[in-house]
Design an enzyme around this catalytic site. Structure first.
Site, PDB file in Angstrom:
ATOM      1  N   ASP A  61      -0.254  -6.191  -8.980  1.00 14.44           N
ATOM      2  CA  ASP A  61      -1.670  -6.109  -8.581  1.00 14.44           C
ATOM      3  C   ASP A  61      -2.627  -6.161  -9.774  1.00 14.44           C
ATOM      4  O   ASP A  61      -3.806  -5.833  -9.636  1.00 14.44           O
ATOM      5  CB  ASP A  61      -1.900  -4.803  -7.807  1.00 14.44           C
ATOM      6  CG  ASP A  61      -1.294  -4.852  -6.407  1.00 14.44           C
ATOM      7  OD1 ASP A  61      -1.713  -5.712  -5.620  1.00 14.44           O
ATOM      8  OD2 ASP A  61      -0.390  -4.033  -6.110  1.00 14.44           O
ATOM      9  N   HIS A 164     -10.611   1.047  -0.399  1.00 15.65           N
ATOM     10  CA  HIS A 164     -11.614   1.533  -1.367  1.00 15.65           C
ATOM     11  C   HIS A 164     -13.022   1.567  -0.767  1.00 15.65           C
ATOM     12  O   HIS A 164     -13.350   0.777   0.116  1.00 15.65           O
ATOM     13  CB  HIS A 164     -11.667   0.597  -2.585  1.00 15.65           C
ATOM     14  CG  HIS A 164     -10.476   0.655  -3.486  1.00 15.65           C
ATOM     15  ND1 HIS A 164      -9.775  -0.466  -3.860  1.00 15.65           N
ATOM     16  CD2 HIS A 164      -9.878   1.701  -4.122  1.00 15.65           C
ATOM     17  CE1 HIS A 164      -8.791  -0.116  -4.679  1.00 15.65           C
ATOM     18  NE2 HIS A 164      -8.825   1.186  -4.848  1.00 15.65           N
ATOM     19  N   CYS A 251     -13.010  -6.710  -6.931  1.00 17.70           N
ATOM     20  CA  CYS A 251     -11.767  -6.254  -7.590  1.00 17.70           C
ATOM     21  C   CYS A 251     -11.323  -7.152  -8.724  1.00 17.70           C
ATOM     22  O   CYS A 251     -10.598  -6.732  -9.611  1.00 17.70           O
ATOM     23  CB  CYS A 251     -10.577  -6.244  -6.641  1.00 17.70           C
ATOM     24  SG  CYS A 251     -10.923  -6.034  -4.959  1.00 17.70           S
TER      25      CYS A 251
HETATM   26  C1  CIR Z   1      -3.957  -2.494  -4.115  1.00 14.36           C
HETATM   27  O1  CIR Z   1      -3.589  -2.108  -3.000  1.00 14.36           O
HETATM   28  O2  CIR Z   1      -4.137  -1.721  -5.031  1.00 14.36           O
HETATM   29  C2  CIR Z   1      -4.179  -3.978  -4.323  1.00 14.36           C
HETATM   30  N1  CIR Z   1      -3.234  -4.713  -3.532  1.00 14.36           N
HETATM   31  C3  CIR Z   1      -5.596  -4.381  -3.956  1.00 14.36           C
HETATM   32  C4  CIR Z   1      -6.628  -3.771  -4.855  1.00 14.36           C
HETATM   33  C5  CIR Z   1      -8.017  -4.165  -4.512  1.00 14.36           C
HETATM   34  N2  CIR Z   1      -8.946  -3.635  -5.437  1.00 14.36           N
HETATM   35  C6  CIR Z   1     -10.206  -3.328  -5.153  1.00 14.36           C
HETATM   36  O3  CIR Z   1     -10.646  -3.388  -4.002  1.00 14.36           O
HETATM   37  N3  CIR Z   1     -10.969  -2.884  -6.155  1.00 14.36           N
END
Ligand code: CIR
Length: 256
Positions: A61, A164, A251
Site C-alpha cells: 500500500d 479514513h 492518498c
Molecule cells: C489501506 O487500507 O491502508 C490502503 N489499501 C488504502 C489507503 C488509502 N489511503 C487514504 O485514504 N489516505
C-alpha cells in the site's frame, strides 16, 4: 498555495493491498501505473514540483504516501500507521521528509498512538482528525500537542462509515465541504457550506483541490456537477485500480 508534492510509484504487490472493496477484484498493475502517471502529470500541470519516489514491493500500500506522514508549512509529522503491513512505511518516507524539513520540525506519533494522514483534514490552520479504525485517541492527542506548538489547532471527529475521515468528508476550500449524510450531522461541520453526496457516489467525496483546480475521479456525475456548479475548474481522472484497494485521490500524494 501548494508548490510541492511527494508521490510513490505503485508497487507490483499493490494487487495484495488491504481492501474492503472486493466487488471488482484485484487491481491491474499496468493500469494502476498508467493512472498514477496521469495523476503525477496533473500535479505537474498544476505547477507542483513533484518528488517521485520509487516503488517499494515490500509494502503493497506504499503508493498511498498520504498516510505515513502529515506535512504543513511549519512542521512535518511522521505518523504511526495502524496496520502491521503498512507500519514500516513511516521509516521509508522519513528520508524524503528530511529533505524538506529541519530535524527540529519533524515529529513522530508514537505507540500506543496510531494515526494515518487520510484521517487528517485541514481547514485553514485547523486540523480535523478522524477517530477511526486507523487513528486512535492517543494518536490524535499527540498530533494536537505537536501542531499547537506551531500555532495550528486540531479537534477530533468520529469516523464510523469506513476507512479514513477524508473518504467521507472533504474540505474543498472557500467554505465548501463534500460530505456523506452522516458527516453532514457533525456539529463542527455545520459552519461550512455542505454538499451531501449520494451513497452511490461516496467514492468521489475524496476529490482534491490543488490551488483552486479540483481533481475529481471519473464516473461520478452528481459530484462532478456539484463541483463545477461551485465554479471550480476540474481535472477528471480514472482511479479505478486504486479504488479496488480502498485508495483515492488525496492518498496518492503529500502536498505542501
Ligand atoms: C489501506 O487500507 O491502508 C490502503 N489499501 C488504502 C489507503 C488509502 N489511503 C487514504 O485514504 N489516505
Amino acid at each position: 498555495m501548494f508548490t510541492k508534492a511527494i508521490t510513490r510509484q505503485p508497487a507490483k504487490t499493490m494487487i495484495d493491498g488491504i481492501t474492503t472493496y472486493t466487488a471488482e477484484g484485484k487491481p491491474i498493475y499496468e493500469k494502476a501505473i498508467a493512472e498514477h502517471n496521469t495523476y503525477v502529470s496533473i500535479l505537474k500541470e498544476l505547477g507542483l514540483a513533484v518528488t517521485e519516489l520509487p516503488a517499494l514491493d515490500q509494502y503493497p500500500d506504499s503508493c498511498f504516501v498520504e498516510d505515513p506522514a502529515v506535512v504543513m508549512e511549519k512542521c512535518a509529522i511522521i505518523t504511526n500507521p495502524a496496520r502491521p503491513s503498512r507500519n514500516g512505511e513511516k521509516n521509508e518516507i522519513l528520508p524524503t521528509i528530511k529533505q524538506f524539513y529541519a530535524d527540529d520540525q519533524i515529529f513522530k506519533i508514537k505507540a500506543p498512538g496510531t494515526l494515518e494522514g487520510g484521517d487528517v483534514m485541514r481547514v485553514g490552520n485547523h486540523f480535523y482528525v478522524g477517530l477511526s479504525d486507523r487513528t486512535n485517541a492517543q494518536g490524535a492527542a499527540q498530533f494536537n500537542e505537536i501542531v499547537t506548538k506551531f500555532s495550528y489547532t486540531s479537534s477530533t471527529v468520529p469516523v464510523t462509515e469506513g476507512l479514513h475521515l477524508k473518504d467521507f468528508a472533504i474540505y474543498l476550500e472557500d467554505g465548501n465541504m463534500l460530505v456523506t449524510a452522516k458527516m453532514n450531522q457533525i456539529e463542527a461541520f455545520q459552519q461550512y457550506n455542505r454538499f451531501v453526496i449520494p451513497p452511490e457516489e461516496v467514492y468521489a467525496i475524496n476529490s482534491l483541490n490543488i490551488n483552486g483546480v479540483v481533481i475529481v475521479p471519473k464516473g461520478y456525475p452528481t459530484t462532478l456537477k456539484i463541483i463545477t456548479d461551485l465554479g471550480y475548474p476540474v481535472k477528471l481522472m480514472d482511479c479505478s485500480e486504486f479504488r479496488k484497494i480502498d485508495g483515492s485521490l488525496t492518498c496518492l500524494s503529500l502536498r505542501f
